[in-house]
Design a protein around this motif. Structure first.
Motif, mmCIF file in Angstrom:
data_model
loop_
_atom_site.group_PDB
_atom_site.id
_atom_site.type_symbol
_atom_site.label_atom_id
_atom_site.label_comp_id
_atom_site.label_asym_id
_atom_site.label_seq_id
_atom_site.Cartn_x
_atom_site.Cartn_y
_atom_site.Cartn_z
ATOM 1 N N ASN A 69 -9.218 -14.150 -1.816
ATOM 2 C CA ASN A 69 -8.161 -13.422 -0.524
ATOM 3 C C ASN A 69 -7.343 -12.604 -1.215
ATOM 4 O OD1 ASN A 69 -9.358 -15.427 1.051
ATOM 5 N ND2 ASN A 69 -7.765 -17.105 0.700
ATOM 6 N N VAL A 70 -7.121 -11.465 -0.594
ATOM 7 C CA VAL A 70 -6.007 -10.441 -0.811
ATOM 8 C C VAL A 70 -4.642 -10.927 -0.354
ATOM 9 C CG1 VAL A 70 -5.506 -8.092 -0.502
ATOM 10 C CG2 VAL A 70 -8.036 -8.633 -0.214
ATOM 11 N N LEU A 71 -3.750 -10.841 -1.364
ATOM 12 C CA LEU A 71 -2.393 -11.320 -0.957
ATOM 13 C C LEU A 71 -1.585 -9.979 -0.272
ATOM 14 C CD1 LEU A 71 -1.485 -12.488 -4.635
ATOM 15 C CD2 LEU A 71 -2.453 -13.970 -2.505
ATOM 16 N N SER A 72 -0.729 -10.320 0.604
ATOM 17 C CA SER A 72 0.101 -9.483 1.416
ATOM 18 C C SER A 72 0.795 -8.339 0.573
ATOM 19 C CB SER A 72 0.872 -10.077 2.310
ATOM 20 O OG SER A 72 1.818 -10.691 1.740
ATOM 21 N N SER A 73 1.221 -8.757 -0.752
ATOM 22 C CA SER A 73 2.022 -7.802 -1.816
ATOM 23 C C SER A 73 1.209 -6.565 -1.969
ATOM 24 C CB SER A 73 2.181 -8.758 -2.927
ATOM 25 O OG SER A 73 1.162 -8.994 -3.634
ATOM 26 N N TYR A 74 -0.140 -6.433 -1.803
ATOM 27 C CA TYR A 74 -0.487 -5.304 -2.083
ATOM 28 C C TYR A 74 -0.509 -4.298 -0.995
ATOM 29 C CZ TYR A 74 -3.479 -7.716 -5.621
ATOM 30 O OH TYR A 74 -3.873 -8.170 -6.815
ATOM 31 N N LEU A 75 -0.030 -4.801 0.444
ATOM 32 C CA LEU A 75 0.046 -3.782 1.319
ATOM 33 C C LEU A 75 0.751 -2.862 1.261
ATOM 34 C CD1 LEU A 75 -0.459 -6.457 4.144
ATOM 35 C CD2 LEU A 75 -1.227 -4.169 4.410
ATOM 36 N N PRO A 76 2.078 -3.099 0.922
ATOM 37 C CA PRO A 76 3.114 -1.765 0.705
ATOM 38 C C PRO A 76 2.803 -0.895 -0.330
ATOM 39 C CG PRO A 76 4.178 -3.963 0.232
ATOM 40 C CD PRO A 76 2.807 -4.202 0.659
ATOM 41 N N GLU A 77 2.182 -1.356 -1.445
ATOM 42 C CA GLU A 77 1.746 -0.662 -2.587
ATOM 43 C C GLU A 77 0.891 0.549 -2.172
ATOM 44 O OE1 GLU A 77 3.268 -0.602 -5.614
ATOM 45 O OE2 GLU A 77 4.611 -2.252 -4.948
ATOM 46 N N ILE A 78 -0.123 -0.173 -1.167
ATOM 47 C CA ILE A 78 -1.232 0.958 -0.745
ATOM 48 C C ILE A 78 -0.852 1.752 0.188
ATOM 49 C CG2 ILE A 78 -3.798 0.826 0.058
ATOM 50 C CD1 ILE A 78 -4.296 -1.709 -1.271
ATOM 51 N N GLU A 79 -0.029 1.457 1.008
ATOM 52 C CA GLU A 79 0.478 2.341 2.022
ATOM 53 C C GLU A 79 1.195 3.479 1.635
ATOM 54 O OE1 GLU A 79 2.410 -0.442 4.634
ATOM 55 O OE2 GLU A 79 0.807 -0.431 6.026
ATOM 56 N N LYS A 80 1.780 3.341 0.235
ATOM 57 C CA LYS A 80 2.615 4.116 -0.232
ATOM 58 C C LYS A 80 1.818 5.527 -0.863
ATOM 59 C CE LYS A 80 6.128 1.570 -2.359
ATOM 60 N NZ LYS A 80 6.431 1.013 -3.747
ATOM 61 N N ILE A 81 0.447 5.199 -1.296
ATOM 62 C CA ILE A 81 -0.293 6.436 -1.761
ATOM 63 C C ILE A 81 -0.537 7.273 -0.629
ATOM 64 C CG2 ILE A 81 -2.608 6.718 -2.434
ATOM 65 C CD1 ILE A 81 -3.130 3.928 -3.473
ATOM 66 N N PRO A 82 -0.385 8.524 -1.133
ATOM 67 C CA PRO A 82 -0.411 9.821 -0.107
ATOM 68 C C PRO A 82 -1.795 9.954 0.283
ATOM 69 C CG PRO A 82 0.834 10.524 -2.207
ATOM 70 C CD PRO A 82 0.379 8.931 -2.612
ATOM 71 N N GLY A 83 -1.516 10.223 1.578
ATOM 72 C CA GLY A 83 -2.958 10.504 2.193
ATOM 73 C C GLY A 83 -3.448 9.292 3.014
ATOM 74 N N VAL A 84 -2.648 8.040 2.808
ATOM 75 C CA VAL A 84 -3.294 6.965 3.514
ATOM 76 C C VAL A 84 -2.345 6.753 4.879
ATOM 77 C CG1 VAL A 84 -3.234 4.314 3.743
ATOM 78 C CG2 VAL A 84 -3.913 5.416 1.623
ATOM 79 N N GLU A 85 -3.189 6.706 5.741
ATOM 80 C CA GLU A 85 -2.563 6.618 7.206
ATOM 81 C C GLU A 85 -1.930 5.080 7.501
ATOM 82 O OE1 GLU A 85 -3.806 8.566 11.286
ATOM 83 O OE2 GLU A 85 -4.685 6.889 10.930
ATOM 84 N N ALA A 86 -2.793 4.227 7.404
ATOM 85 C CA ALA A 86 -2.561 2.954 7.530
ATOM 86 C C ALA A 86 -3.359 1.760 6.831
ATOM 87 C CB ALA A 86 -2.896 2.470 9.378
ATOM 88 N N VAL A 87 -2.943 0.689 6.728
ATOM 89 C CA VAL A 87 -3.504 -0.334 6.118
ATOM 90 C C VAL A 87 -3.684 -1.586 6.881
ATOM 91 C CG1 VAL A 87 -3.696 -1.834 3.898
ATOM 92 C CG2 VAL A 87 -2.840 0.266 3.798
ATOM 93 N N GLU A 88 -5.103 -1.879 7.278
ATOM 94 C CA GLU A 88 -5.129 -3.057 8.077
ATOM 95 C C GLU A 88 -5.779 -4.281 7.319
ATOM 96 O OE1 GLU A 88 -8.558 -3.501 11.716
ATOM 97 O OE2 GLU A 88 -7.464 -1.357 11.620
ATOM 98 N N THR A 89 -5.121 -5.423 7.862
ATOM 99 C CA THR A 89 -5.593 -6.688 7.307
ATOM 100 C C THR A 89 -6.705 -7.390 8.181
ATOM 101 O OG1 THR A 89 -3.797 -8.046 8.354
ATOM 102 C CG2 THR A 89 -3.294 -7.046 6.215
#
Lengths: 409, 107
Positions: free
Chosen positions: A78-98
Motif C-alpha cells: 500500500n502507498v502511504l498518504s505522505s507521498y501525495l504532497p511530495e509528488i504534487e509539488k513536482i512541476p508539471g504534475v496537475e493532480a495526484v489521485e488515490t
C-alpha cells in the motif's frame, strides 16, 4: 490438344492438371487436408491474438498518465498518504489521485472479483451515466434503511451479475471473510452495459469507503496512485523524477502499458511460439517430401508426354496449375475457416486457453482484426514454396531425355 | 461437364464465402465503432488496464501493472501454474527509463 487462344489453351491445361490431381486422389486429398489444417491453425492464432491486442489498444489512450506503486521486498504494498504532497509539488504534475482497489476471492464459487473503489455519484453524472444499466436504485422516500447506507452500494460487471444470479444475490451481495465478525452487505445499484464487458466483466465498483472496508485497507493508505500530467512530453521525465526521489516507488507510464499490450501475445508467448513452431515444422516435412523428387509413375508420365510431342513449358504449366490449385484452395479455405471459427463460433477450444481456470469470463465476441499484410504473408509462405517444390522436380524430369525416363534409368 | 468448369464453380463458392465473411467483418467494425464510446468512458472512469478475459491470477488479470517479480519468477517466459499464463508473454521492460543513479538525488 494444345491449340487455340491463350485462354482456351490454359483451360485445357487446367483440365489436364485436375485430371492428373484426381488420378492420385488419396495422396492429394491428404495433402489438401494437412495444408488446410496448417493454414487454419496459424491463421486462427494470429486472428485471436491480433484481435485481443487490438481490443486492449483501442482504449489505451484513456489510461492514466502515470501509475505509481510502492514496492517493498519485491512486492507491491500500500502507498502511504505522505507521498501525495511530495509528488504534487513536482512541476508539471496537475493532480495526484488515490486509488483503492484489489481482489475478492469468493471461495464458494471459486471466483476472483476485481474490487475498485470510487465515488459512485461520479458515474451518475453526464457521459458516464450511459455505461451503466441502472436498476433498483434505492428510493430515499421508500426505503430508509438502504438510503442511509450510501457507502455500501456497488455497480457490477455483467459476468459478476450472472454469477451472483445463480446464488440469488443479484440485488444485494454479502461480503464475508472468516476473520470478520459479521458480513458486509452491499446493494447492487446497476450493472455495466455488455458493450464494456471485455473490461468490466469481473469488476465490482464499490463506493470508496465501502471498498476500504472490504479490502481491509487502513486509513491513510491506498492501493496505488495515479498522476495526471497534462503535457504528454513531460510524462516520461516526471515518472523518472518520482522514481529518483522515492526509489521505493515504481512508476508505470501509459506508454509502458501500451508497450506491454503490444507484446503480451507476441512470439515470445509460449502459446504463439509453440503453435507456430509445430505448424512450420509440419509444413517443412510436407515440403521436404515433395521436394525429394517425383514418384517413378510421375516421372514416367512426364516422359510419355514429352515423347508424344509436348513442349517442356506445357509440362511445366501442368505442374504449375496442379500446385497452384492445391495450395491456393487450401490456403483460402484455411483462412476462411479460421475467420469463421474465431469470429462466428467465438473460438471454442482456443478461448479456454485464455480463460484458464477463471470462472468469470466475457463472451469472446471479438472485434475482427484482419490485416491484409498478414493474409498476403500467409499466402506467400504457403503457396510460393509449394509451387517451387512442385515445378522444380518436374522441370528436372522434363529436360531429361524421355527415353531415359521411361526406361527408368 | 469439364473439370475446369468444376474448378470455376468451386472458385465462385469461395468468392461467395469470402463475401459473406467480409460482410460480417464490416458489420462488426461498425458495431465496435459504436461500442467504443462506452468503452472509452469506462476506461476513463476506471483507470485499471487490461482485459477481463481471465481472472485466475492477479498478474494475469492486471498483467501490465503487476509486481515485477510475481509472474515468471524463475526466469523470463517460464511456464507458470495457471493455464492462462501459457498464452501470455513475459512483460517487456526493455524500454523502461532507468539511468544508473547513485544515492538519493537532491530535490
Amino acid at each position: 490438344m494444345i491449340s487455340g487462344s491463350w485462354f482456351e489453351r490454359q483451360k485445357n491445361i487446367i483440365d489436364y492438371s485436375l485430371q492428373s490431381l484426381l488420378r492420385r486422389r488419396s495422396k492429394n486429398i491428404l495433402i489438401l487436408i494437412i495444408f488446410i489444417v496448417l493454414v487454419f491453425a496459424v491463421s486462427s492464432i494470429l486472428f485471436i491474438t491480433g484481435s485481443l491486442t487490438q481490443e486492449m489498444m483501442i482504449t489505451s489512450n484513456d489510461l492514466p498518465d502515470i501509475t505509481v506503486q510502492r514496492i517493498l521486498g519485491g512486492r507491491q504494498v500500500n502507498v502511504l498518504s505522505s507521498y501525495l504532497p511530495e509528488i504534487e509539488k513536482i512541476p508539471g504534475v496537475e493532480a495526484v489521485e488515490t486509488r483503492v482497489w484489489g481482489y475478492f476471492y469468493l471461495a464458494s464459487l471459486q471466483a476472483n472479483f476485481t474490487i475498485y473503489g470510487m465515488d459512485l455519484n461520479l458515474l451518475e453524472e453526464g457521459e458516464y451515466r450511459k455505461i451503466v444499466n441502472w436498476k433498483n436504485v434505492p428510493d430515499p422516500a421508500e426505503n430508509q434503511i438502504l438510503s442511509s447506507r450510501p457507502d455500501f452500494r456497488m455497480i457490477i460487471g455483467q459476468g459478476v451479475f450472472e454469477l451472483l444470479k445463480d446464488i440469488q444475490m443479484e440485488k444485494a451481495f454479502l461480503f464475508y471473510q472468516p476473520t470478520w465478525q459479521k458480513p458486509i452487505p452491499f446493494d447492487i445499484i446497476g450493472t455495466f452495459k455488455t458493450e464494456t464487458e471485455l473490461q468490466s466483466n469481473d469488476m465490482m465498483i464499490l463506493q470508496t469507503e465501502g471498498a476500504r472496508r472490504v479490502l481491509e485497507l487502513p486509513p491513510d493508505e491506498f492501493s496505488d496512485l495515479v498522476v495526471h500530467v497534462p503535457n504528454p512530453e513531460e510524462i516520461e521525465n516526471i515518472a523518472l523524477k518520482i522514481h529518483r526521489y522515492f526509489p521505493e516507488l515504481r512508476t508505470i507510464t501509459r506508454a509502458q502499458i501500451q508497450n506491454t499490450y503490444a507484446t503480451v501475445f507476441n512470439w515470445k508467448s509460449a502459446f504463439v511460439l509453440s503453435s507456430l513452431l509445430v505448424a512450420i515444422f509440419a509444413f517443412l516435412i510436407l515440403i521436404w517430401d515433395k521436394a525429394s523428387g517425383l514418384s517413378p509413375e510421375e516421372k514416367r508420365e512426364i516422359g510419355i508426354l514429352k515423347a508424344i510431342g509436348w513442349d517442356t513449358d506445357v509440362v511445366l504449366s501442368v505442374k504449375f496449375w496442379e500446385g497452384l490449385i492445391l495450395s491456393g484452395i487450401s490456403s483460402l479455405a484455411g483462412i476462411l475457416l479460421a475467420y469463421a471459427y474465431i469470429y462466428w463460433l467465438r473460438a471454442p477450444g482456443l478461448r479456454e486457453i485464455f480463460i484458464g481456470w477463471s470462472t468469470i469470463y466475457p463472451s469472446f465476441k471479438l472485434m475482427p482484426d484482419v490485416d491484409p499484410k498478414f493474409l498476403l504473408l500467409i499466402i506467400t509462405i504457403s503457396v510460393v514454396p509449394y509451387l517451387a517444390v512442385t515445378v522444380f522436380p518436374a522441370w528436372k524430369a522434363a529436360i531429361t531425355d524421355p527415353d531415359a525416363i521411361m526406361r527408368n534409368i | 461437364m469439364r473439370y475446369a468448369s468444376w474448378l470455376a464453380i468451386v472458385m465462385v463458392a469461395f468468392c461467395l464465402w469470402s463475401g459473406l465473411e467480409y460482410r460480417h467483418f464490416h458489420k462488426r467494425l461498425l458495431e465496435t465503432e459504436q461500442q467504443l464510446k462506452l468503452r472509452r468512458q469506462f476506461q476513463k472512469a476506471v483507470g485499471l488496464p487490461n482485459l477481463a478475459i481471465t481472472s485466475a491470477a492477479r498478474y494475469l488479470r492486471h498483467y501490465s501493472i503487476t509486481d515485477l517479480t510475481t509472474p515468471f519468477q524463475d526466469y523470463p517466459a517460464s511456464l507458470d501454474h495457471f493455464p492462462a499464463g501459457f498464452a501470455f508473454g513475459p512483460p517487456d521492460y526493455s524500454d523502461m527509463p532507468s539511468p544508473i543513479v547513485f544515492g538519493k538525488l537532491e530535490k
